[in-house]
Design a protein around this motif. Structure first.
Motif, PDB file in Angstrom:
ATOM      1  N   UNK A   4       0.826  -1.220   0.000  1.00 14.75           N
ATOM      2  CA  UNK A   4       0.000   0.000   0.000  1.00 14.75           C
ATOM      3  C   UNK A   4       0.853   1.260   0.000  1.00 14.75           C
ATOM      4  N   UNK A   5       2.112   1.115   0.375  1.00 15.24           N
ATOM      5  CA  UNK A   5       3.025   2.268   0.272  1.00 15.24           C
ATOM      6  C   UNK A   5       3.526   2.419  -1.165  1.00 15.24           C
ATOM      7  N   UNK A   6       3.120   1.499  -2.037  1.00 14.90           N
ATOM      8  CA  UNK A   6       3.539   1.560  -3.436  1.00 14.90           C
ATOM      9  C   UNK A   6       4.882   0.909  -3.678  1.00 14.90           C
ATOM     10  N   UNK A   7       5.357   0.143  -2.685  1.00 14.73           N
ATOM     11  CA  UNK A   7       6.653  -0.522  -2.835  1.00 14.73           C
ATOM     12  C   UNK A   7       6.440  -1.916  -3.404  1.00 14.73           C
ATOM     13  N   UNK A   8       6.679  -2.091  -4.684  1.00 18.72           N
ATOM     14  CA  UNK A   8       6.484  -3.398  -5.309  1.00 18.72           C
ATOM     15  C   UNK A   8       7.681  -4.303  -5.034  1.00 18.72           C
ATOM     16  N   UNK A   9       7.391  -5.573  -4.821  1.00 17.79           N
ATOM     17  CA  UNK A   9       8.483  -6.531  -4.636  1.00 17.79           C
ATOM     18  C   UNK A   9       9.058  -6.940  -5.998  1.00 17.79           C
ATOM     19  N   UNK A  10       8.179  -6.993  -6.993  1.00 12.60           N
ATOM     20  CA  UNK A  10       8.590  -7.413  -8.335  1.00 12.60           C
ATOM     21  C   UNK A  10       8.233  -6.314  -9.332  1.00 12.60           C
ATOM     22  N   UNK A  11       9.138  -6.030 -10.223  1.00 17.19           N
ATOM     23  CA  UNK A  11       8.811  -5.107 -11.320  1.00 17.19           C
ATOM     24  C   UNK A  11       8.361  -5.942 -12.511  1.00 17.19           C
ATOM     25  N   UNK A  12       7.142  -5.662 -12.965  1.00 15.54           N
ATOM     26  CA  UNK A  12       6.580  -6.459 -14.051  1.00 15.54           C
ATOM     27  C   UNK A  12       7.520  -6.456 -15.258  1.00 15.54           C
ATOM     28  N   UNK A  13       8.125  -5.307 -15.526  1.00 15.99           N
ATOM     29  CA  UNK A  13       9.013  -5.191 -16.697  1.00 15.99           C
ATOM     30  C   UNK A  13      10.237  -6.097 -16.591  1.00 15.99           C
ATOM     31  N   UNK A  14      10.574  -6.515 -15.355  1.00 15.23           N
ATOM     32  CA  UNK A  14      11.770  -7.355 -15.170  1.00 15.23           C
ATOM     33  C   UNK A  14      11.491  -8.837 -15.380  1.00 15.23           C
ATOM     34  N   UNK A  15      10.212  -9.215 -15.523  1.00 13.48           N
ATOM     35  CA  UNK A  15       9.889 -10.638 -15.668  1.00 13.48           C
ATOM     36  C   UNK A  15      10.192 -11.047 -17.116  1.00 13.48           C
ATOM     37  N   UNK A  16      11.015 -12.081 -17.310  1.00 10.74           N
ATOM     38  CA  UNK A  16      11.384 -12.479 -18.675  1.00 10.74           C
ATOM     39  C   UNK A  16      10.157 -12.892 -19.493  1.00 10.74           C
ATOM     40  N   UNK A  17      10.105 -12.437 -20.737  1.00 14.92           N
ATOM     41  CA  UNK A  17       8.968 -12.750 -21.619  1.00 14.92           C
ATOM     42  C   UNK A  17       8.806 -14.260 -21.792  1.00 14.92           C
ATOM     43  N   UNK A  18       9.935 -14.970 -21.848  1.00 18.43           N
ATOM     44  CA  UNK A  18       9.865 -16.435 -22.036  1.00 18.43           C
ATOM     45  C   UNK A  18       9.153 -17.099 -20.873  1.00 18.43           C
ATOM     46  N   UNK A  19       9.359 -16.569 -19.655  1.00 17.24           N
ATOM     47  CA  UNK A  19       8.678 -17.110 -18.477  1.00 17.24           C
ATOM     48  C   UNK A  19       7.182 -16.819 -18.584  1.00 17.24           C
TER      49      UNK A  19
END
Ligand code: SF4
Ligand code: SF4
Length: 135
Positions: A102-117
């Motif tokens: 809720x503080x806006x601190x994401x654990x994962x950045x969507x852009x960092x997830x490999x497309x192949x995964x």
């Protein structure tokens, strides 16, 4: 008059917030260790479940917030079912996740997830992952 809060006051307020969000009372835990003993992923946690409770009883919020435990927890509820005091560490960890996200601190950045995964992962796993790791 300027009101100056001590670090203990700030830590106490943060523990109260965690109690409100999780619905759990830290003081109910008497440190039997059953939760840590039954947790299937305690070995991978920087702070295991029973220690999370102890740190929060002592107001050591930074140590808990900085640990990977809330992200490693798989929500199996083993800790809740084993607790003789009816405490749910799972709810405490979920509360910690919610407060962080809720503080806006994401654990994962969507852009960092490999497309192949993303191409191969089951859709449900992706949605669950986003719910858990992204605000
Ligand atoms: S809910 Fe989380 S903390 Fe509790 S036993 Fe399962 S993995 Fe461990
Ligand atoms: S099982 Fe319950 S009482 Fe025992 S350490 Fe865990 S939270 Fe505390």
């Amino acid at each position: 008059m300027k009101l100056k809060l001590s670090q203990a006051d700030i830590d106490g307020a943060e523990v109260q917030l965690i109690e409100r969000v999780s619905g759990e009372e830290m003081k109910r835990c008497y440190q039997c260790g059953n939760c840590s003993g039954g947790c299937p992923v305690a070995y991978a946690m920087e702070v295991p479940p029973s220690q999370i409770m102890r740190f929060l009883q002592l107001g050591m919020v930074d140590e808990v917030m900085g640990a990977n435990s809330m992200w490693v927890c798989v929500g199996c509820l083993q800790c809740s079912s084993r607790c003789p005091q009816g405490v749910s560490v799972a709810s405490v960890l979920e509360g910690l996740r919610q407060i962080t996200l809720r503080k806006g601190t994401d654990k994962t950045r969507v852009a960092d997830i490999p497309a192949r995964f993303l191409e191969k992962a089951p859709q449900q796993a992706i949605v669950c992952g986003f719910r858990k790791f992204v605000s």
